[in-house]
Scaffold this motif. Sequence first.
Motif, PDB file in Angstrom:
ATOM      1  N   PHE A 146     -11.229  60.067  32.551  1.00 59.63           N
ATOM      2  CA  PHE A 146     -11.880  58.755  32.612  1.00 59.63           C
ATOM      3  C   PHE A 146     -13.099  58.734  31.691  1.00 59.63           C
ATOM      4  O   PHE A 146     -13.267  57.826  30.887  1.00 59.63           O
ATOM      5  N   SER A 147     -13.950  59.783  31.781  1.00 56.87           N
ATOM      6  CA  SER A 147     -15.135  59.842  30.911  1.00 56.87           C
ATOM      7  C   SER A 147     -14.729  59.940  29.456  1.00 56.87           C
ATOM      8  O   SER A 147     -15.310  59.294  28.589  1.00 56.87           O
ATOM      9  N   ARG A 148     -13.703  60.778  29.193  1.00 59.61           N
ATOM     10  CA  ARG A 148     -13.287  60.971  27.807  1.00 59.61           C
ATOM     11  C   ARG A 148     -12.839  59.665  27.172  1.00 59.61           C
ATOM     12  O   ARG A 148     -13.003  59.465  25.977  1.00 59.61           O
ATOM     13  N   ALA A 149     -12.284  58.785  28.001  1.00 59.81           N
ATOM     14  CA  ALA A 149     -11.809  57.513  27.462  1.00 59.81           C
ATOM     15  C   ALA A 149     -12.954  56.743  26.820  1.00 59.81           C
ATOM     16  O   ALA A 149     -12.747  55.903  25.959  1.00 59.81           O
ATOM     17  N   PHE A 150     -14.191  57.051  27.251  1.00 63.09           N
ATOM     18  CA  PHE A 150     -15.339  56.341  26.695  1.00 63.09           C
ATOM     19  C   PHE A 150     -15.952  57.086  25.523  1.00 63.09           C
ATOM     20  O   PHE A 150     -16.875  56.592  24.903  1.00 63.09           O
ATOM     21  N   GLY A 151     -15.443  58.310  25.223  1.00 59.31           N
ATOM     22  CA  GLY A 151     -15.997  59.090  24.128  1.00 59.31           C
ATOM     23  C   GLY A 151     -17.490  59.233  24.296  1.00 59.31           C
ATOM     24  O   GLY A 151     -17.975  59.416  25.395  1.00 59.31           O
ATOM     25  N   ASP A 175     -12.651  54.886  40.225  1.00 61.53           N
ATOM     26  CA  ASP A 175     -12.453  55.538  38.921  1.00 61.53           C
ATOM     27  C   ASP A 175     -13.769  56.075  38.362  1.00 61.53           C
ATOM     28  O   ASP A 175     -13.784  57.034  37.597  1.00 61.53           O
ATOM     29  N   THR A 176     -14.884  55.452  38.735  1.00 55.74           N
ATOM     30  CA  THR A 176     -16.173  55.902  38.206  1.00 55.74           C
ATOM     31  C   THR A 176     -16.704  57.110  38.971  1.00 55.74           C
ATOM     32  O   THR A 176     -17.695  57.707  38.587  1.00 55.74           O
TER      33      THR A 176
END
Length: 375
Positions: free
Chosen positions: A367-372, A359-360
């Motif tokens: 996936f990145s957006r989920a971390f804002g 996933d990374t």
Amino acid sequence: MSAPNKAYDPVEAATLSAGELQRMQADALAAIAAAANLDELKTARLAHAGDRAPLTLANAEIGALPPAARADAGKRVGAARAAVRAALVQRQADLEAERDRRVLVDEAVDVTLPWDRPMSLDGARHPVTTVGERLADVFVSMGYEIAEGPEVEAEWYNFDALNFPPDHPAREMQDTIFVAGPEPGERSGKVLRTHTSPVQIRAMLTRPLPLYVVSPGKCYRSDALDATHSPVFHQIECLAVDEGLTMADLRGAINAFVEAMFGEGLQTRLRPDFFPFTEPSADVSMQCHVCRGASAKPGGEPCRVCRSQGWIELAGCGMVNPRVLVACGIDPDRYSGFAFGLGIERSVMVRHGVADIRDTLEGDVRFSRAFGMEA
Ligand code: PHE
């Protein structure tokens, strides 16, 4: 013109004239149509149908009109108020329908998302970048400098200088991706660096002592991609070379780092390990930051993050092998050093509960957006 009489005030009566009423109605309808959302409609309702609204006041004035004028005025005011009420009801229904449509879109659940955090619709930096920077910041705040090195690295820096002899099986231990043999006249071929430790060598050869550096960067190994292995990943490495450094300093740096990154009061554990470039060497674990070790105790609730081990393996570490100091022209009788290195993806996975290293890597922007923008 007859004298004004008490029961009939022509100035007041003028506000009930057909033209005036039409203007009030038109104003009200325009404000209702212009309301872009339910809040604005509430304001328009208060202004045009509330107690102090012109049409409400006009309605109250009817009683003061001469009886002959009341029926007509009442009809006209009533019609204007009814038109405004109907417009309010219609606009309310339209705006509610619009809001419901928007909520359906905004709150839709994408079941293919790899992660269940609320999504930021702005751009987002990759968590490997933000966590990597945060890891580096922890060291920088302890006085370390950032050092970098190339990803296509000379074998000498990646292995020889780090005390991996040419035929030492430990060279294979790292599943090296060899890029090129030695150029004519050179001793060393090229590899994709298998760890960030060659940056230690570059730092020791080029920077003045004492030396406190931290090096984040990409590393490569010929690992098959699965949930916990990837042929490309990131490490961050810490190196200190100074007079009188001991394993206690290493332990102190590790503790400070783990507390800053994962939470105060977390314990660390060092167990003997082997790396050619450190002696003694150890494997660093930290107490699980989720269950704090409780899952490993008899009767403890199971913990997904540490698989109920109570500990999470985090890093390799050790005192810089004197042979490495010598390879870099440093007097091992005067100076000693410590180093530790850890995987950044692993830190992301531990810190954010990501179960699959892929996933990374896969570049799915969701996936990145989920971390804002969070670190
Ligand atoms: N370079 C080692 C690895 O990749 C980790 C390490 C770094 C160990 C520094 C000790 C000191 O496995």
